[in-house]
Design an enzyme around this catalytic site. Structure first.
Site, short mmCIF file in Angstrom:
data_model
loop_
_atom_site.label_atom_id
_atom_site.label_comp_id
_atom_site.label_asym_id
_atom_site.label_seq_id
_atom_site.Cartn_x
_atom_site.Cartn_y
_atom_site.Cartn_z
N CYS A 90 0.82 -1.21 0.00
CA CYS A 90 0.00 0.00 0.00
C CYS A 90 0.86 1.27 0.00
O CYS A 90 1.53 1.55 -0.99
CB CYS A 90 -0.99 -0.03 1.16
SG CYS A 90 -2.35 1.16 0.97
N HIS B 108 -3.74 -4.95 0.20
CA HIS B 108 -3.26 -5.42 1.50
C HIS B 108 -3.32 -6.95 1.55
O HIS B 108 -4.38 -7.52 1.85
CB HIS B 108 -4.12 -4.85 2.63
CG HIS B 108 -3.90 -3.40 2.89
ND1 HIS B 108 -2.91 -2.94 3.72
CD2 HIS B 108 -4.53 -2.31 2.39
CE1 HIS B 108 -2.95 -1.62 3.76
NE2 HIS B 108 -3.93 -1.21 2.95
N GLU C 236 -2.19 -8.89 3.77
CA GLU C 236 -2.43 -9.33 5.15
C GLU C 236 -3.91 -9.26 5.52
O GLU C 236 -4.32 -9.80 6.56
CB GLU C 236 -1.60 -8.50 6.12
CG GLU C 236 -2.10 -7.09 6.42
CD GLU C 236 -1.83 -6.07 5.33
OE1 GLU C 236 -2.15 -4.89 5.55
OE2 GLU C 236 -1.30 -6.44 4.26
#
Length: 211
Positions: free
Chosen positions: A79, A187, A189
């Site tokens: 990001c 993202h 994660e």
């Protein structure tokens, strides 16, 4: 050991937890020796480019990140960490790290899809069309979706740095990289199994496109 760069730019805990779920040894750190001794480095981030670069320069982490990239250490940008590896960001008119050549652009205000005005920031789930069989993206389904939240996107100087694209009114680069550096606008994660697969691939990557 995987080092997650701590520069007060959010989402560090979620990256740490994802790596722990993958049973990877990891640490959140801004310590020079720890970063240099790590096998891999993750450069995450949410927030504004100007604030991020101010903190990186104030702490000297800007020079450390550039050094790690030049030395061939596998480096993953996420990001905001993806955006500020380029030369310049339109956000806050910010000179950035210059690890990859290019600029970071803001989405146009008049983005349209199917006759409807699209909201900025681009927020939510979207797909990525990966262009190459890069080791970090190997095994990812063409139907996989990833979580995005951003108003700016990278625009490399050359198409050779574009590893994947996403459509949101326009087609924009959502995965970029060269040599030992790879970076994603989404993202991983926060992107479920496909995102975890990318993180796991990165942790096993030695930093070359050919693996």
């Amino acid at each position: 050991m995987i080092a997650i760069i701590d520069y007060q730019a959010g989402n560090l805990t979620s990256v740490f937890r994802a790596l722990k779920w993958l049973k990877q040894e990891c640490v959140v750190t801004k310590d020079y020796e720890t970063l240099c001794s790590a096998s891999h480095v993750i450069f995450p981030g949410v927030g504004a480019a100007g604030d991020a670069m101010f903190h990186l320069k104030r702490t000297g982490l800007d020079r450390v990140i550039i050094q790690l990239a030049r030395e061939g250490k596998p480096l993953l940008g996420i990001c905001l960490g993806t955006q500020i590896i380029f030369d310049f960001s339109e956000e806050n008119t910010t000179p950035c790290l210059g690890i990859l050549p290019g600029t970071v652009k803001r989405f146009p205000e008049d983005l349209m899809s199917s006759g409807a005005l699209l909201k900025i920031p681009h927020m939510g789930w979207n797909s990525v069309s990966f262009r190459t069989n890069h080791p970090v993206f190997r095994g990812i389904s063409d139907h996989a979706e990833f979580y995005f939240v951003h108003s700016f996107f990278p625009r490399p100087d050359s198409e050779e740095y574009v590893l994947g694209t996403t459509s949101y009114g326009i087609e924009f680069p959502s995965a970029v990289g060269a040599a030992n550096v790879v970076a994603v606008q989404f993202h991983p994660e926060k992107s479920g199994r496909p995102g975890l697969a990318i993180l796991e691939n990165f942790c096993g990557w030695r930093g070359t496109d050919a693996e």
